[in-house]
Design an enzyme around this catalytic site. Structure first.
Site, PDB file in Angstrom:
ATOM      1  N   GLU A 155       0.858  -1.188   0.000  1.00 19.31           N
ATOM      2  CA  GLU A 155       0.000   0.000   0.000  1.00 19.31           C
ATOM      3  C   GLU A 155       0.896   1.241   0.000  1.00 19.31           C
ATOM      4  O   GLU A 155       1.696   1.433   0.905  1.00 19.31           O
ATOM      5  CB  GLU A 155      -0.890  -0.001   1.237  1.00 19.31           C
ATOM      6  CG  GLU A 155      -1.788   1.211   1.373  1.00 19.31           C
ATOM      7  CD  GLU A 155      -2.584   1.206   2.665  1.00 19.31           C
ATOM      8  OE1 GLU A 155      -3.562   1.965   2.750  1.00 19.31           O
ATOM      9  OE2 GLU A 155      -2.227   0.439   3.587  1.00 19.31           O
TER      10      GLU A 155
ATOM     11  N   GLU B  89      -9.297   9.393   5.588  1.00 21.18           N
ATOM     12  CA  GLU B  89      -9.332   8.525   6.745  1.00 21.18           C
ATOM     13  C   GLU B  89      -9.748   9.375   7.944  1.00 21.18           C
ATOM     14  O   GLU B  89      -8.923  10.091   8.515  1.00 21.18           O
ATOM     15  CB  GLU B  89      -7.965   7.881   6.995  1.00 21.18           C
ATOM     16  CG  GLU B  89      -7.568   6.875   5.932  1.00 21.18           C
ATOM     17  CD  GLU B  89      -6.246   6.205   6.236  1.00 21.18           C
ATOM     18  OE1 GLU B  89      -6.159   4.976   6.044  1.00 21.18           O
ATOM     19  OE2 GLU B  89      -5.299   6.910   6.647  1.00 21.18           O
TER      20      GLU B  89
END
Length: 256
Positions: free
Chosen positions: A153, A236
């Site tokens: 990621e 997020e």
């Protein structure tokens, strides 16, 4: 990564490759949709928008997003997670394949060493309060898998408001796409994670994804023979999050 309030005072634009603004075709307007909880992503133009409350502190339906013609807005974001742990979720828009959900007409997954360029742009709106980041998620894998958790990621943090930190530990700085980034390296237990953090808030970003992939591979996060599986942009949220908005998003992958 926690601050009690934030309001960007200036626009900072990362340079794209020459002529890249003309690389993206104009998509037909999409009908607005509201996504609450753990539901399938919906099509917005050439991309998919996902609500993705993967770590909701309570009812996943306490997080909702509403799609727009070119992106989405977080309309509900109840509950909190401590900034020392993971966020409540990752509402986002993406090109590619993520957990077997592929955006319409995507060329991904595609082998990294076959990519000539992968330009992307995103424009963000931030609320005045909360604890959150605005970040790209770029996923790599040794195989052209369209489902499951992928091996690497790459995160590109355009902004962070709060005391949270990226996964892992600092690994210096680097200059990519005309900007200097703090580099963090680590693992989330399943995937290796490398994060590039802007030292000040960016409301608009534009870069070639291949440039970040190349730097990550040099640092041991992937190989040229691996596959790019998705390019995602979103947020997020740890605390709050209503009002976070992707005003526009574009992603294209050109192959030799």
């Amino acid at each position: 990564m926690k601050r009690t309030a934030f309001r960007p005072t200036a626009l900072i634009l990362l340079p794209l490759l020459t002529g890249s603004a003309a690389l993206f075709a104009t998509a037909a307007p999409a009908r607005a949709a509201e996504l609450c909880g753990n539901v399938d992503p919906v099509v917005v133009g050439s991309y998919l928008v996902q609500n993705n409350p993967w770590n909701a502190p309570g009812d996943p339906k306490d997080q909702c997003v509403s799609t727009t013609g070119d992106g989405f807005e977080v309309t509900k974001a109840e509950g909190e997670q401590p900034t020392t742990g993971g966020p409540k979720g990752y509402p986002s828009i993406y090109n590619g394949c993520h957990y077997d959900k592929c955006s319409p007409g995507t060329s991904l997954p595609v082998r990294i060493d076959s990519i000539s360029s992968a330009p992307t742009t995103a424009s963000f709106t931030y609320p005045a309060v909360g604890a959150y980041n605005a970040a790209y998620d770029i996923w790599l894998d040794p195989e052209p898998r369209k489902t499951g958790q992928h091996a690497v990621e790459i995160m590109v943090w355009a902004n962070k408001v709060g005391s949270m930190q990226p996964i892992g530990a600092p690994a210096g700085t680097t200059t990519l796409a005309g900007h200097t980034w703090e580099v963090w390296q680590g693992t989330n237990g399943t995937s290796k994670v490398i994060s590039y953090v802007a030292p000040s808030a960016l409301t608009t970003v534009g870069f070639d994804v291949k440039e970040f992939i190349g730097d990550a591979c040099v640092r041991g996060f992937g190989e040229p023979s691996w596959y790019l599986t998705s390019v995602q942009a979103g947020f997020e949220p740890w605390q709050g999050g209503a009002g976070l908005k992707i005003d526009s998003f574009a992603s294209k992958v050109d192959v030799r």
